[in-house]
Design a protein around this motif. Structure first.
Motif, PDB file in Angstrom:
ATOM      1  N   SER A 279       8.048   4.393  -7.539  1.00  0.00           N
ATOM      2  CA  SER A 279       7.281   5.619  -7.270  1.00  0.00           C
ATOM      3  C   SER A 279       7.862   6.437  -6.135  1.00  0.00           C
ATOM      4  O   SER A 279       7.566   7.634  -6.018  1.00  0.00           O
ATOM      5  N   ILE A 280       8.688   5.829  -5.284  1.00  0.00           N
ATOM      6  CA  ILE A 280       9.212   6.573  -4.127  1.00  0.00           C
ATOM      7  C   ILE A 280      10.712   6.840  -4.249  1.00  0.00           C
ATOM      8  O   ILE A 280      11.325   7.344  -3.309  1.00  0.00           O
TER       9      ILE A 280
ATOM     10  N   LEU B 157       9.146  -4.252  -1.595  1.00  0.00           N
ATOM     11  CA  LEU B 157       8.116  -3.579  -2.385  1.00  0.00           C
ATOM     12  C   LEU B 157       8.072  -4.173  -3.789  1.00  0.00           C
ATOM     13  O   LEU B 157       9.072  -4.717  -4.282  1.00  0.00           O
TER      14      LEU B 157
ATOM     15  N   THR C 197       6.453  -1.285  -9.079  1.00  0.00           N
ATOM     16  CA  THR C 197       5.745  -0.017  -9.242  1.00  0.00           C
ATOM     17  C   THR C 197       5.867   0.852  -8.005  1.00  0.00           C
ATOM     18  O   THR C 197       6.173   2.057  -8.095  1.00  0.00           O
ATOM     19  N   LEU C 198       5.654   0.264  -6.835  1.00  0.00           N
ATOM     20  CA  LEU C 198       5.703   1.040  -5.599  1.00  0.00           C
ATOM     21  C   LEU C 198       7.133   1.503  -5.323  1.00  0.00           C
ATOM     22  O   LEU C 198       7.347   2.660  -4.937  1.00  0.00           O
TER      23      LEU C 198
ATOM     24  N   ILE D 222       6.153   3.924   3.772  1.00  0.00           N
ATOM     25  CA  ILE D 222       6.175   4.493   2.426  1.00  0.00           C
ATOM     26  C   ILE D 222       6.055   6.011   2.512  1.00  0.00           C
ATOM     27  O   ILE D 222       6.766   6.751   1.815  1.00  0.00           O
ATOM     28  N   LYS D 223       5.173   6.487   3.364  1.00  0.00           N
ATOM     29  CA  LYS D 223       5.010   7.933   3.540  1.00  0.00           C
ATOM     30  C   LYS D 223       6.291   8.558   4.076  1.00  0.00           C
ATOM     31  O   LYS D 223       6.672   9.665   3.674  1.00  0.00           O
TER      32      LYS D 223
ATOM     33  N   SER E   7       0.823  -1.208   0.000  1.00  0.00           N
ATOM     34  CA  SER E   7       0.000   0.000   0.000  1.00  0.00           C
ATOM     35  C   SER E   7       0.861   1.263   0.000  1.00  0.00           C
ATOM     36  O   SER E   7       1.797   1.384   0.794  1.00  0.00           O
ATOM     37  N   LYS E   8       0.520   2.203  -0.869  1.00  0.00           N
ATOM     38  CA  LYS E   8       1.235   3.471  -0.896  1.00  0.00           C
ATOM     39  C   LYS E   8       0.922   4.327   0.319  1.00  0.00           C
ATOM     40  O   LYS E   8       1.604   5.324   0.572  1.00  0.00           O
ATOM     41  N   ASN E   9      -0.087   3.933   1.093  1.00  0.00           N
ATOM     42  CA  ASN E   9      -0.464   4.682   2.294  1.00  0.00           C
ATOM     43  C   ASN E   9       0.189   4.141   3.559  1.00  0.00           C
ATOM     44  O   ASN E   9      -0.067   4.648   4.644  1.00  0.00           O
TER      45      ASN E   9
ATOM     46  N   ARG F  96       8.920   8.714   1.197  1.00  0.00           N
ATOM     47  CA  ARG F  96       8.558   9.769   0.238  1.00  0.00           C
ATOM     48  C   ARG F  96       8.824  11.153   0.829  1.00  0.00           C
ATOM     49  O   ARG F  96       9.273  12.063   0.131  1.00  0.00           O
TER      50      ARG F  96
END
Length: 269
Positions: free
Chosen positions: A85-86, A78, A81-82, A11-12, A5-7, A15
């Motif tokens: 993305s970060i 991960l 894609t995930l 991950i947060k 999950s990107k949430n 980022r």
């Protein structure tokens, strides 16, 4: 630990580390790519977490490193894609590390010195350096010549910016980083035994006509304005790099490299 999950909070966090304010709040930064991660793992006490995408990671050395430290360093797994993305690289290598920053207090510089061959008596002071690529490259050059590190003065860019980290490579684990305002630095350097040599287009001597006694600090001015009158006054000497073409100055990182190698050349038999 596998995350999809990107949430997710981790991950947060990762980022957020692309922004200076969060790097400063957390004291963390991101090292991307196999070379930097392998160097970071030589200092496992600073590594908070490894971030891996096994579909992207093609290096046997990378797999070996993960297996070697998995018991002591958390590993965040991960998908492609995930992970992509970060990260800031256009073509990520599938491995990154979240690493704790390391700062040396200005007053500790003299305690680092061992002897004149250790490199701990050669520093670069950067005045209001603005471009992270320049800063990272200068750190890398300091590592190459065996210097001690960089003193960041005034309104300097963040040395832990992703562009700086990519340019600096393993120098982030060999070089000391110091930051100070000009008043602190002035008070400190006047009470120290360091010689302060500044680089200026109108320096009294060309850089090869000068001597560089150790312990030494090379002061380099900002990209746009060089060193100002107060900084010039503080220096024990000013040296210039001759310009024979149409340009009136060199890139800051290039000029710093020229001077550092001249210092080293004079010290070698």
């Amino acid at each position: 630990m596998r995350v999809t999950s990107k949430n997710n909070s981790k991950i947060k966090l990762i980022r957020s580390l692309h922004q200076r304010k969060y790097r400063e709040q957390t004291g963390l930064f991101v090292v991307e790519g196999l070379h930097g991660v392998l160097e970071a793992l030589h200092h496992p006490e600073r590594v908070e977490m490894l971030v891996v995408s096994y579909d992207l990671l093609k290096s046997a050395r990378g797999y070996d490193a993960i297996n070697r430290v998995a018991a002591s360093v958390p590993v965040l797994e991960l998908d492609t894609t995930l992970f992509s993305s970060i990260m800031t690289r256009e073509k990520p290598h599938g491995i990154a590390a979240i690493v704790r920053q390391d700062w040396t207090p200005l007053e500790n510089i003299c305690h680092l010195r061992v002897d004149s061959s250790s490199g701990e008596d050669l520093w670069v002071a950067l005045c209001d350096v603005q471009y992270p690529g320049n800063l990272g490259t200068i750190l890398r050059t300091c590592d190459a010549v065996g210097a001690a590190g960089v003193i960041l003065l005034g309104e300097a860019t963040d040395p832990y910016h992703p562009t700086a980290v990519r340019a600096g490579l393993s120098a982030y684990f060999t070089q000391h980083l110091v930051r100070a305002d000009y008043q602190q630095f002035t008070t400190w350097v006047m009470g120290s035994d360091y010689t302060l040599i500044g680089a200026s287009a109108d320096g009294a001597q060309y850089y090869r006509g000068s001597t560089y006694p150790l312990p030494l600090i090379l002061m380099m001015g900002s990209e746009g304005h060089g060193i100002n009158p107060a900084q010039r006054e503080l220096c024990d000497g000013l040296v210039a790099i001759p310009m024979c073409g149409q340009n009136d100055s060199l890139n800051l990182a290039v000029a710093t490299g020229v001077l550092l190698y001249e210092v080293i050349a004079q010290k070698q038999p």
